[in-house]
Design an enzyme around this catalytic site. Structure first.
Site, short mmCIF file in Angstrom:
data_model
loop_
_atom_site.label_atom_id
_atom_site.label_comp_id
_atom_site.label_asym_id
_atom_site.label_seq_id
_atom_site.Cartn_x
_atom_site.Cartn_y
_atom_site.Cartn_z
N LYS A 1 0.80 -1.24 0.00
CA LYS A 1 0.00 0.00 0.00
C LYS A 1 0.83 1.29 0.00
O LYS A 1 0.33 2.36 0.35
CB LYS A 1 -1.00 0.06 1.17
CG LYS A 1 -1.81 -1.18 1.40
CD LYS A 1 -2.25 -1.87 0.16
CE LYS A 1 -3.39 -1.19 -0.58
NZ LYS A 1 -3.69 -1.94 -1.83
N THR B 1 2.02 -0.47 -7.16
CA THR B 1 1.40 -0.60 -8.48
C THR B 1 1.69 0.65 -9.32
O THR B 1 1.90 0.57 -10.53
CB THR B 1 -0.12 -0.79 -8.31
OG1 THR B 1 -0.35 -1.75 -7.30
CG2 THR B 1 -0.77 -1.22 -9.61
N TRP B 2 1.70 1.77 -8.64
CA TRP B 2 2.02 3.04 -9.32
C TRP B 2 3.44 2.99 -9.88
O TRP B 2 3.70 3.34 -11.04
CB TRP B 2 1.88 4.19 -8.32
CG TRP B 2 1.74 5.54 -8.89
CD1 TRP B 2 1.73 5.88 -10.22
CD2 TRP B 2 1.59 6.77 -8.15
NE1 TRP B 2 1.58 7.23 -10.35
CE2 TRP B 2 1.49 7.79 -9.09
CE3 TRP B 2 1.53 7.08 -6.80
CZ2 TRP B 2 1.34 9.13 -8.72
CZ3 TRP B 2 1.37 8.40 -6.42
CH2 TRP B 2 1.28 9.42 -7.37
N HIS C 1 7.87 -7.44 -1.66
CA HIS C 1 7.53 -6.81 -0.38
C HIS C 1 8.44 -7.34 0.74
O HIS C 1 8.20 -7.08 1.92
CB HIS C 1 6.08 -7.12 0.01
CG HIS C 1 5.05 -6.42 -0.83
ND1 HIS C 1 5.17 -5.11 -1.23
CD2 HIS C 1 3.85 -6.85 -1.33
CE1 HIS C 1 4.10 -4.77 -1.94
NE2 HIS C 1 3.29 -5.80 -2.01
P1 A3P Z 1 -5.28 4.36 -1.50
O1 A3P Z 1 -5.88 3.11 -0.94
O2 A3P Z 1 -4.89 5.35 -0.43
O3 A3P Z 1 -6.10 5.00 -2.57
P2 A3P Z 1 0.05 -0.58 -3.56
O4 A3P Z 1 0.09 -0.63 -5.03
O5 A3P Z 1 1.42 -0.50 -2.92
O6 A3P Z 1 -0.79 -1.66 -2.98
O7 A3P Z 1 -0.61 0.82 -3.12
C1 A3P Z 1 -1.97 1.08 -3.39
C2 A3P Z 1 -2.23 2.54 -3.08
O8 A3P Z 1 -1.59 3.34 -4.11
C3 A3P Z 1 -3.71 2.87 -3.12
O9 A3P Z 1 -3.88 3.96 -2.17
C4 A3P Z 1 -3.85 3.37 -4.56
O10 A3P Z 1 -5.00 4.16 -4.79
C5 A3P Z 1 -2.57 4.17 -4.71
N1 A3P Z 1 -2.23 4.45 -6.11
C6 A3P Z 1 -2.04 3.58 -7.11
N2 A3P Z 1 -1.82 4.23 -8.27
C7 A3P Z 1 -1.87 5.56 -7.99
C8 A3P Z 1 -1.74 6.77 -8.77
N3 A3P Z 1 -1.53 6.74 -10.08
N4 A3P Z 1 -1.85 7.96 -8.13
C9 A3P Z 1 -2.08 8.01 -6.79
N5 A3P Z 1 -2.21 6.91 -6.00
C10 A3P Z 1 -2.11 5.71 -6.60
#
Ligand code: A3P
Length: 299
Positions: free
Chosen positions: A45, A49-50, A101
């Site tokens: 989190k 993924t970003w 992770h």
């Molecule tokens: P939120 O639940 O606060 O919206 P991971 O990929 O490490 O699991 O993280 C997921 C978090 O990154 C989620 O946060 C998701 O919405 C956020 N996220 C993914 N892509 C994003 C983007 N392009 N811009 C902003 N937040 C992003």
């Protein structure tokens, strides 16, 4: 392999048995990294993924084709998942992008044997715990989230799946002066200056982009574009595993959303634990959104 209720305990840390086996976790520690590999390391989190999306777009020099046709988990597969080898074989990216992770005390030795470029992604822990709480509610491979207060306790105690956030961040960031192949990027930097972060990453990867290529990356990596893209929004995962009626993987994408879940009392409790556990760490955190560099994708 559903194993939705199975928990794998490995070196004292719990991992979802839906994604991991003892063999897959052990194989991760022995993985022969290549010097050309790019490794995304994060606590869940934190913007994993970003970062997978950003690195795909840097690798494609802003061309959206791969990011729109291949799921993120195939483009940048998780090292410790049981189907890693199969996905790595299928990944279209060169150099290879691998996600993990794993905490530093477990994975550090395997990485030290190579010159693989590591990108550590972190996020302020109040937003991490809120995002993780919401994700637990929709992901059927996690135990019941319980109340937010219970969840927060377990986050602060380090007893939740994937282990302690404190150990994770301190373990990896303590390596920044020691491993010269480690770049630390934060979720808040990506939020406040996505074009600047993409430029910094592309230089680190020795693949600097032209301005129009950076612009194309930014468009494909915006929250709205990733939310609409079923190769990055996890809607390909079936309802029995991710219950899409209970939430979205790309939920809010904000800095400071924790304020909607933390009471004043919980905030004080968090700050007290944070202060004592982070005493030996001088990282600065951004807890709320500040000035943001405007891009065309925001308009
Ligand atoms: P939120 O639940 O606060 O919206 P991971 O990929 O490490 O699991 O993280 C997921 C978090 O990154 C989620 O946060 C998701 O919405 C956020 N996220 C993914 N892509 C994003 C983007 N392009 N811009 C902003 N937040 C992003």
């Amino acid at each position: 392999m559903a194993r939705l209720d199975v928990i794998e305990r490995f070196h004292g840390i719990s991992f979802p048995g839906h994604l991991h086996t003892q063999d897959s976790l052990q194989s991760a520690l022995n993985f022969p990294f290549q010097d050309t590999d790019i490794v995304i390391v994060s606590y869940p989190k934190s913007g994993t993924t970003w970062m997978q999306q950003i690195l795909t777009l840097i690798s494609s020099r802003g061309d959206p084709h791969l990011s729109q046709t291949v799921p993120n988990w195939t483009r940048a597969p998780w090292l410790e998942h049981y189907y890693f080898a199969m996905l790595l074989e299928a990944s279209p990216l060169t150099p290879r992008v691998i996600t993990t992770h794993m905490p530093h005390h477990l994975l550090g030795p395997a990485l030290q044997r190579s010159k693989a470029k590591v990108i550590y992604v972190s996020r302020n822990p109040k937003d991490v715990v809120v995002s993780f709480y919401h994700f637990h509610k929709m992901a059927n491979f996690f135990p019941e989230a319980g109340s937010f207060q219970e969840f927060l306790n377990s986050f602060l105690e380090g007893t939740m799946q994937y282990g302690s956030w404190f150990d994770h961040i301190k373990g990896w960031t303590s390596q920044t002066g020691i491993m010269n192949n480690l770049l630390h990027v934060t979720y808040e930097q990506m939020t406040m200056d996505l074009p600047g972060t993409i430029k910094k990453l592309s230089s680190y990867l020795q693949s600097p982009l032209l301005d129009h290529e950076v612009d194309n990356c930014v468009k494909q990596c915006s929250f709205s574009s990733m939310k609409d893209n079923n190769m990055s929004n996890y809607t390909l995962i079936t309802e029995d595993i991710l219950d899409h009626s209970k939430g979205s993987f790309l939920r809010k994408g904000k800095v400071g959303d924790w304020k909607n879940m933390f009471t004043e009392e919980l905030n004080q409790y968090f700050d007290g634990v944070f202060k004592s556990k982070m005493e030996d760490c001088n990282l600065e955190f951004v807890w709320e959104e500040k000035h943001k560099v405007e891009t065309q994708a925001d308009e």
